[in-house]
Design an enzyme around this catalytic site. Structure first.
Site, PDB file in Angstrom:
ATOM      1  N   TYR A  56       0.850  -1.188   0.000  1.00 52.52           N
ATOM      2  CA  TYR A  56       0.000   0.000   0.000  1.00 52.52           C
ATOM      3  C   TYR A  56       0.887   1.241   0.000  1.00 52.52           C
ATOM      4  CZ  TYR A  56      -3.619  -3.309   1.597  1.00 52.52           C
ATOM      5  OH  TYR A  56      -4.486  -4.380   1.727  1.00 52.52           O
ATOM      6  N   HIS A 125      -0.224 -12.155   1.444  1.00 54.70           N
ATOM      7  CA  HIS A 125      -1.231 -11.320   0.792  1.00 54.70           C
ATOM      8  C   HIS A 125      -1.928 -12.055  -0.350  1.00 54.70           C
ATOM      9  CE1 HIS A 125      -2.084  -6.766   0.011  1.00 54.70           C
ATOM     10  NE2 HIS A 125      -3.175  -7.484  -0.012  1.00 54.70           N
ATOM     11  N   PRO A 205     -16.002  -4.648   3.611  1.00 55.12           N
ATOM     12  CA  PRO A 205     -17.369  -5.014   3.995  1.00 55.12           C
ATOM     13  C   PRO A 205     -18.398  -3.990   3.521  1.00 55.12           C
ATOM     14  CG  PRO A 205     -16.204  -4.120   5.879  1.00 55.12           C
ATOM     15  CD  PRO A 205     -15.188  -4.281   4.790  1.00 55.12           C
ATOM     16  N   LEU A 206     -17.919  -2.822   3.074  1.00 56.14           N
ATOM     17  CA  LEU A 206     -18.809  -1.795   2.514  1.00 56.14           C
ATOM     18  C   LEU A 206     -18.736  -1.757   0.995  1.00 56.14           C
ATOM     19  CD1 LEU A 206     -18.199   1.081   5.104  1.00 56.14           C
ATOM     20  CD2 LEU A 206     -19.988  -0.658   5.081  1.00 56.14           C
ATOM     21  N   GLY A 207     -18.220  -2.839   0.396  1.00 64.33           N
ATOM     22  CA  GLY A 207     -18.179  -2.894  -1.062  1.00 64.33           C
ATOM     23  C   GLY A 207     -17.413  -1.740  -1.673  1.00 64.33           C
ATOM     24  N   ARG A 208     -16.253  -1.429  -1.069  1.00 65.08           N
ATOM     25  CA  ARG A 208     -15.403  -0.324  -1.537  1.00 65.08           C
ATOM     26  C   ARG A 208     -16.181   0.994  -1.585  1.00 65.08           C
ATOM     27  NH1 ARG A 208     -10.934  -2.993  -2.629  1.00 65.08           N
ATOM     28  NH2 ARG A 208     -11.017  -5.089  -3.509  1.00 65.08           N
ATOM     29  N   GLY A 209     -17.051   1.167  -0.611  1.00 63.73           N
ATOM     30  CA  GLY A 209     -17.823   2.410  -0.495  1.00 63.73           C
ATOM     31  C   GLY A 209     -19.164   2.370  -1.186  1.00 63.73           C
ATOM     32  N   PHE A 210     -19.349   1.427  -2.098  1.00 67.04           N
ATOM     33  CA  PHE A 210     -20.605   1.385  -2.853  1.00 67.04           C
ATOM     34  C   PHE A 210     -21.799   1.111  -1.939  1.00 67.04           C
ATOM     35  CE2 PHE A 210     -23.933  -0.830  -5.181  1.00 67.04           C
ATOM     36  CZ  PHE A 210     -24.165   0.053  -6.219  1.00 67.04           C
TER      37      PHE A 210
END
Length: 324
Positions: A56, A125, A205-210
């Site tokens: 990252y 990873h 868990p938030l679908g990359r913000g979606f």
């Protein structure tokens, strides 16, 4: 925040962690001061599990985290990863390396960047198909014996690889994407983890913000945002996937919650052996995410959410490095 065992090997973490990736890359411009403040606020709220990886940035996220936890290392369950290789001179390059020698070198480099003498949870990873998983995990076990690593895990590994790795040295956790629109782990992986006593750490868990309702078209995303190239954010798929978000928003409205809180509450409802790591680089969203632990969904809510179906589009443009 409640502390829970992650797997059966003895590691205890907060019921929800914090993914730090987006503070340094992938989701548009960052703000180091706000990122440091967000990590500090997470610790104040009792979030102990902080998740990063050497790629990252590359490297910059570990360095950021090292600065953030300086002087309060004992408050943190520090998780990082190795095995994906990037060239800082050409960040678009990706390679895999799970050789024992690389595992040792990567660990030493991460320890320096993080400013610590040990990593609490060290993940491979991605599985290197050119290296036997027994050899990679054997090297990770040596790091445990040396006190440089406390517990080990895998990220995005399939059932057979998980079994072979665990037979070599007990795994504490497996990390993979898991959310309302990414439920692939339910087919076989989750059953294997529960049989072997390995914890699950759902990322995105938030679908990359979606699933939080923050993205309704690719045009909203910054030019450097990697989601522009993710299949689930492409126009045709995105239109279908908005139906999933609509179900989340209906449930959120009934309970006076945010969509993100509903999406996280659904993940938490899947079991006490799951410790999700929603990522954010802002204190306001962190506080909302932590508040999701108090949300309670009814059986009708759960049925409505799950009836919305699965996402259209693959999780990554190239799934060749993902074992499912």
């Amino acid at each position: 925040m409640r502390q829970v065992p992650l797997g059966r090997q003895g590691l205890v973490t907060s019921r929800q962690g914090l993914g730090c990736m987006g503070m340094s890359e992938f989701y548009g411009p960052g703000d180091e001061a706000e990122s440091l403040a967000t990590i500090g606020r997470a610790l104040e709220l009792g979030v102990t599990l902080l998740d990063t990886a050497d790629i990252y940035g590359p490297y910059r996220n570990e360095e950021l985290l090292g600065r953030a936890i300086a002087g309060r290392r004992d408050q943190v369950v520090l998780a990082t990863k190795f095995g994906i290789v990037r060239d800082p001179a050409d960040p678009s390059f990706r390679g895999l390396n799970g050789t024992p020698g690389y595992a040792r070198r990567a660990c030493e480099a991460s320890l320096r960047r993080l400013g610590t003498d040990h990593i609490d949870l060290y993940y491979l990873h991605r599985v290197d198909p050119k290296t036997l998983i027994e050899d990679t995990v054997g090297a990770m076990a040596e790091l445990v014996a040396q006190g440089k690593v406390r517990y080990i895990g895998l990220s995005e590994a399939g059932p057979d690889t998980i079994r072979r790795a665990h037979a070599t040295h007990p795994l504490t956790a497996v990390q993979t994407e898991y959310s309302l629109w990414a439920r692939h782990v339910e087919a076989a992986i989750l059953q294997v983890l529960r049989e072997l006593g390995i914890g699950l750490v759902p990322y995105s868990p938030l679908g990359r913000g979606f699933l939080a309702g923050s993205v309704r078209s690719a045009g909203q995303l910054a030019a450097g945002d990697f989601r522009r190239h993710q299949p689930r954010f492409q126009d045709g798929n995105l239109v279908h996937n908005l139906d999933i978000l609509a179900a989340i928003e209906r449930v959120a409205q009934r309970h006076s919650l945010t969509p993100a809180q509903v999406a996280l509450a659904w993940v938490h409802a899947q079991g006490e052996d799951l410790v999700p790591i929603p990522g954010t680089k802002r204190r306001a969203y962190l506080e909302q995410n932590v508040a999701a632990l108090d949300a309670r969904l009814t059986s009708d809510d759960m049925a409505e959410l799950e009836s919305a179906g699965q996402a259209h589009g693959a999780r990554y443009p190239d799934m060749s490095a993902i074992e499912e």
